[in-house]
Design a protein around this motif. Structure first.
Motif, mmCIF file in Angstrom:
data_model
loop_
_atom_site.group_PDB
_atom_site.id
_atom_site.type_symbol
_atom_site.label_atom_id
_atom_site.label_comp_id
_atom_site.label_asym_id
_atom_site.label_seq_id
_atom_site.Cartn_x
_atom_site.Cartn_y
_atom_site.Cartn_z
ATOM 1 N N GLU A 2 0.970 -1.274 -0.034
ATOM 2 C CA GLU A 2 -0.558 -0.342 0.062
ATOM 3 C C GLU A 2 0.599 0.969 -0.021
ATOM 4 O OE1 GLU A 2 -3.843 -0.355 2.379
ATOM 5 O OE2 GLU A 2 -3.148 1.557 3.498
ATOM 6 N N ILE A 4 0.823 5.906 -0.669
ATOM 7 C CA ILE A 4 0.386 7.151 -0.530
ATOM 8 C C ILE A 4 0.961 8.252 -1.217
ATOM 9 C CG2 ILE A 4 -0.454 8.821 1.543
ATOM 10 C CD1 ILE A 4 -0.912 6.193 2.187
ATOM 11 N N LYS A 73 -5.242 5.931 -0.789
ATOM 12 C CA LYS A 73 -4.479 4.478 -0.168
ATOM 13 C C LYS A 73 -3.927 4.494 -1.595
ATOM 14 C CE LYS A 73 -4.894 4.930 4.691
ATOM 15 N NZ LYS A 73 -5.586 4.671 6.043
#
Length: 244
Positions: A2, A4, A73
């Motif tokens: 993941e 950002i 995200k």
């Protein structure tokens, strides 16, 4: 993994392009605008969670202060191999670029100039993707990208689909401004220090060189070469009524 991503431009490119799995859109509390309304609508349409955080929470979570109150995200973009079907138009293979800001700048140039696909050698850019996307003004997400294991893979593919390989290489080269680019071709550009691998040089259909405005012995950086050649391609397409 993941990641950002920060800012309205990156968020818009991510959600419009649908190149990767997106988990959450984070918006600063009490922040409203037409653009934010559009992002919320996109997120709702595509089943993306929307959260509102305080400015302090976003600052603590983001990698910079230039996020504009918007975070996304999302997962790493899948590295697609060359497709089975024939690619057409202006393709560009870039090698030897290590800096994410430079790669972002190159992606911005290629997308703006009408390049149909960027071809890169496989490597782990995952942690740098937010930087690349921001540096490209979203173009890295919008540009079709294909990943190869090595130069031999690209050479074999181009021969199979019968598209010429044109390289930025000074030896036995023709000036970019004296060369007429075909409708479909692949341009290969290497790093300023290492250049292109022998496999590409040996299999090139045409070597190209940029003319300088004065005597200067040193190569330009990859992003500058890419920009100069790409917009010469734009000029030629306009003159031949092929630019859309």
């Amino acid at each position: 993994m993941e990641l950002i991503f920060e800012g309205q431009i990156s968020a818009k490119a991510l959600m419009e392009s649908k190149q990767r799995k997106i988990e959450t859109l984070i918006i600063q509390k009490d922040k409203r605008s037409r653009d934010i309304g559009y992002l919320k609508a996109l997120a709702s349409k595509n089943g993306i969670m929307i959260q509102t955080w305080s400015r302090e929470e976003i600052d603590a979570y983001a990698n910079s202060k230039s996020h504009g109150g918007i975070l996304v995200k999302a997962h790493q973009r899948p590295q697609k191999p060359l497709p089975d079907q024939k690619l057409t138009g202006y393709l560009c293979m870039i090698d030897g670029v290590e800096d994410p800001y430079n790669l972002g700048s190159i992606a911005r140039t290629l997308y703006a100039s009408g390049c149909e696909a960027l071809i890169l050698k496989k490597r782990d850019w995952s942690t740098a993707e937010p930087t690349i996307l921001k540096a490209s003004a979203g173009a890295f997400e919008r540009l079709p990208i294909y990943w190869i294991q090595n130069e031999e893979e690209l050479v074999t593919y181009l021969k199979t689909i019968q598209i010429p390989l044109v390289i930025a290489h000074r030896d036995q080269a023709k000036s970019v401004y004296d060369y007429t680019f075909p409708k479909s071709f692949c341009l290969a550009i290497g790093g300023a220090l290492r250049g292109l691998k022998a496999t590409l040089i040996q299999n090139a259909d045409q070597n190209l060189v940029l003319d300088y405005g004065r005597e200067f012995r040193y190569a330009l950086d990859t992003a500058s070469v890419c920009s100069a050649i790409s917009f010469e391609i734009v000029r030629q397409r306009r003159n031949h009524h092929e630019y859309q």
